[in-house]
Design a protein around this motif. Structure first.
Motif, PDB file in Angstrom:
ATOM      1  N   ALA A  56     -49.151 -27.891 -43.496  1.00  0.00           N
ATOM      2  CA  ALA A  56     -50.148 -26.928 -43.182  1.00  0.00           C
ATOM      3  C   ALA A  56     -49.437 -25.681 -42.519  1.00  0.00           C
ATOM      4  CB  ALA A  56     -51.285 -27.483 -42.302  1.00  0.00           C
ATOM      5  N   HIS A  57     -48.561 -25.876 -41.699  1.00  0.00           N
ATOM      6  CA  HIS A  57     -47.915 -24.866 -41.143  1.00  0.00           C
ATOM      7  C   HIS A  57     -47.110 -24.082 -42.236  1.00  0.00           C
ATOM      8  CE1 HIS A  57     -48.854 -25.367 -36.906  1.00  0.00           C
ATOM      9  NE2 HIS A  57     -48.432 -26.342 -36.791  1.00  0.00           N
ATOM     10  N   GLU A  58     -46.237 -24.606 -42.871  1.00  0.00           N
ATOM     11  CA  GLU A  58     -45.509 -24.038 -44.077  1.00  0.00           C
ATOM     12  C   GLU A  58     -46.528 -23.339 -45.175  1.00  0.00           C
ATOM     13  OE1 GLU A  58     -42.362 -22.935 -46.121  1.00  0.00           O
ATOM     14  OE2 GLU A  58     -42.487 -24.096 -44.017  1.00  0.00           O
ATOM     15  N   TYR A  59     -47.715 -23.643 -45.449  1.00  0.00           N
ATOM     16  CA  TYR A  59     -48.692 -23.113 -46.138  1.00  0.00           C
ATOM     17  C   TYR A  59     -49.291 -21.681 -45.557  1.00  0.00           C
ATOM     18  CZ  TYR A  59     -48.912 -26.362 -50.039  1.00  0.00           C
ATOM     19  OH  TYR A  59     -48.415 -26.879 -51.047  1.00  0.00           O
ATOM     20  N   ALA A  60     -49.511 -21.889 -44.038  1.00  0.00           N
ATOM     21  CA  ALA A  60     -49.998 -20.706 -43.573  1.00  0.00           C
ATOM     22  C   ALA A  60     -48.850 -19.570 -43.187  1.00  0.00           C
ATOM     23  CB  ALA A  60     -50.302 -21.257 -42.282  1.00  0.00           C
ATOM     24  N   ARG A  61     -47.488 -20.055 -43.160  1.00  0.00           N
ATOM     25  CA  ARG A  61     -46.453 -19.249 -43.292  1.00  0.00           C
ATOM     26  C   ARG A  61     -46.270 -18.185 -44.372  1.00  0.00           C
ATOM     27  NH1 ARG A  61     -40.850 -19.573 -42.441  1.00  0.00           N
ATOM     28  NH2 ARG A  61     -40.902 -20.833 -44.302  1.00  0.00           N
ATOM     29  N   HIS A  62     -46.871 -18.642 -45.489  1.00  0.00           N
ATOM     30  CA  HIS A  62     -46.724 -18.097 -46.867  1.00  0.00           C
ATOM     31  C   HIS A  62     -48.071 -17.482 -47.241  1.00  0.00           C
ATOM     32  CE1 HIS A  62     -42.439 -19.207 -47.407  1.00  0.00           C
ATOM     33  NE2 HIS A  62     -42.850 -20.321 -46.998  1.00  0.00           N
ATOM     34  N   THR A  63     -49.197 -17.342 -46.252  1.00  0.00           N
ATOM     35  CA  THR A  63     -50.413 -16.867 -46.733  1.00  0.00           C
ATOM     36  C   THR A  63     -50.692 -15.731 -45.781  1.00  0.00           C
ATOM     37  OG1 THR A  63     -51.272 -19.046 -47.276  1.00  0.00           O
ATOM     38  CG2 THR A  63     -52.967 -17.539 -46.763  1.00  0.00           C
ATOM     39  N   PRO A 100     -67.431  -7.151 -41.965  1.00  0.00           N
ATOM     40  CA  PRO A 100     -68.054  -6.256 -41.118  1.00  0.00           C
ATOM     41  C   PRO A 100     -68.007  -6.186 -39.583  1.00  0.00           C
ATOM     42  CG  PRO A 100     -69.444  -7.157 -43.127  1.00  0.00           C
ATOM     43  CD  PRO A 100     -68.452  -7.916 -42.560  1.00  0.00           C
ATOM     44  N   SER A 101     -67.954  -7.276 -39.053  1.00  0.00           N
ATOM     45  CA  SER A 101     -67.858  -7.327 -37.674  1.00  0.00           C
ATOM     46  C   SER A 101     -66.664  -6.528 -37.099  1.00  0.00           C
ATOM     47  CB  SER A 101     -67.925  -8.769 -36.927  1.00  0.00           C
ATOM     48  OG  SER A 101     -66.760  -9.425 -37.444  1.00  0.00           O
ATOM     49  N   LEU A 102     -65.661  -6.306 -37.923  1.00  0.00           N
ATOM     50  CA  LEU A 102     -64.461  -5.652 -37.468  1.00  0.00           C
ATOM     51  C   LEU A 102     -64.944  -4.135 -36.902  1.00  0.00           C
ATOM     52  CD1 LEU A 102     -61.792  -6.947 -39.663  1.00  0.00           C
ATOM     53  CD2 LEU A 102     -62.202  -7.783 -37.157  1.00  0.00           C
ATOM     54  N   ILE A 103     -65.783  -3.546 -37.421  1.00  0.00           N
ATOM     55  CA  ILE A 103     -66.395  -2.169 -37.509  1.00  0.00           C
ATOM     56  C   ILE A 103     -65.592  -1.379 -38.254  1.00  0.00           C
ATOM     57  CG2 ILE A 103     -67.120  -0.249 -36.086  1.00  0.00           C
ATOM     58  CD1 ILE A 103     -67.555  -2.590 -33.622  1.00  0.00           C
ATOM     59  N   GLY A 104     -64.368  -1.374 -38.089  1.00  0.00           N
ATOM     60  CA  GLY A 104     -63.320  -0.610 -38.810  1.00  0.00           C
ATOM     61  C   GLY A 104     -61.901  -0.957 -38.445  1.00  0.00           C
ATOM     62  N   GLY A 105     -60.952  -0.250 -39.337  1.00  0.00           N
ATOM     63  CA  GLY A 105     -59.698  -0.906 -39.140  1.00  0.00           C
ATOM     64  C   GLY A 105     -59.348  -2.013 -39.832  1.00  0.00           C
ATOM     65  N   MET A 106     -58.137  -2.629 -39.698  1.00  0.00           N
ATOM     66  CA  MET A 106     -57.840  -3.759 -40.141  1.00  0.00           C
ATOM     67  C   MET A 106     -56.979  -4.757 -39.307  1.00  0.00           C
ATOM     68  SD  MET A 106     -55.017  -3.614 -43.345  1.00  0.00           S
ATOM     69  CE  MET A 106     -55.336  -1.872 -43.621  1.00  0.00           C
ATOM     70  N   ARG A 107     -57.158  -6.181 -39.687  1.00  0.00           N
ATOM     71  CA  ARG A 107     -56.672  -7.251 -39.041  1.00  0.00           C
ATOM     72  C   ARG A 107     -55.633  -8.028 -39.924  1.00  0.00           C
ATOM     73  NH1 ARG A 107     -57.951 -12.665 -37.594  1.00  0.00           N
ATOM     74  NH2 ARG A 107     -57.234 -13.199 -35.433  1.00  0.00           N
ATOM     75  N   ILE A 108     -54.478  -8.306 -39.665  1.00  0.00           N
ATOM     76  CA  ILE A 108     -53.764  -8.997 -40.570  1.00  0.00           C
ATOM     77  C   ILE A 108     -53.110 -10.145 -40.048  1.00  0.00           C
ATOM     78  CG2 ILE A 108     -51.618  -8.870 -42.195  1.00  0.00           C
ATOM     79  CD1 ILE A 108     -51.879  -5.880 -42.229  1.00  0.00           C
ATOM     80  N   LYS A 109     -53.047 -11.211 -40.684  1.00  0.00           N
ATOM     81  CA  LYS A 109     -52.761 -12.515 -40.090  1.00  0.00           C
ATOM     82  C   LYS A 109     -51.672 -13.309 -41.298  1.00  0.00           C
ATOM     83  CE  LYS A 109     -53.861 -17.045 -38.277  1.00  0.00           C
ATOM     84  NZ  LYS A 109     -54.958 -18.229 -38.126  1.00  0.00           N
ATOM     85  N   VAL A 110     -50.464 -13.399 -40.848  1.00  0.00           N
ATOM     86  CA  VAL A 110     -49.471 -14.031 -41.689  1.00  0.00           C
ATOM     87  C   VAL A 110     -48.820 -15.380 -40.735  1.00  0.00           C
ATOM     88  CG1 VAL A 110     -47.497 -13.802 -42.806  1.00  0.00           C
ATOM     89  CG2 VAL A 110     -48.903 -12.044 -42.846  1.00  0.00           C
ATOM     90  N   GLY A 111     -49.265 -16.547 -41.068  1.00  0.00           N
ATOM     91  CA  GLY A 111     -49.031 -17.697 -40.180  1.00  0.00           C
ATOM     92  C   GLY A 111     -49.595 -17.332 -38.967  1.00  0.00           C
TER      93      GLY A 111
END
Length: 143
Positions: A56-63, A100-111
């Motif tokens: 699961a950690h390995e897949y999250a690292r590449h998503t 839509p709850s972010l209102i604006g901007g961006m949130r990026i998650k990698v691993g």
């Protein structure tokens, strides 16, 4: 009974066996899980549990999960993908999510890395600086 340290070491060895050229080979991972389950050797359930956690950690690292309030234009998507590929290398799986709850901007998650430039996080930080308690993922509490 095997120790936790031994099970963790064996799970890491099994994970390395499943990596081909730095990417996960799903067929090998299935083969590993099936053979460990069929062996029924001492501590096999703990070994499978630890192996699945590492998988699961390995897949999250590449998503890469890219969240935005509105759908991103194609040129911005390509720019984000290019930037993340430069940092994390090739082989990332992309998930563009509209929230839509972010209102604006961006949130990026990698691993486990999170880059949050959303208006929601900015408002939560502002509320925290004023000592206002926040709930519901960063929204200021209404009184």
């Amino acid at each position: 009974m095997k120790t936790t340290k031994q099970s963790e070491r064996e799970a890491r060895q099994l994970l390395r066996f499943c990596l081909v050229g730095g990417t996960m080979d799903e067929d090998r991972a299935r083969l590993v899980v099936d053979s460990v389950l069929q062996s029924k050797r001492r501590g096999y359930l703990l070994l499978v549990k630890r192996f699945m956690r590492l998988l699961a950690h390995e897949y999250a690292r590449h998503t890469a999960e890219i969240e935005s309030a509105l759908p991103l234009p194609t040129d911005l998507r390509i720019s984000v993908q290019t930037g993340l590929t430069a940092v994390y290398g090739y082989g990332l799986t992309w998930a563009f999510i509209q929230r839509p709850s972010l209102i604006g901007g961006m949130r990026i998650k990698v691993g486990s890395d999170v880059y949050d430039g959303s208006v929601q996080s900015g408002l939560a930080a502002l509320a925290k600086s004023f000592g206002i308690p926040t709930t519901n993922g960063g929204h200021a509490e209404q009184q």
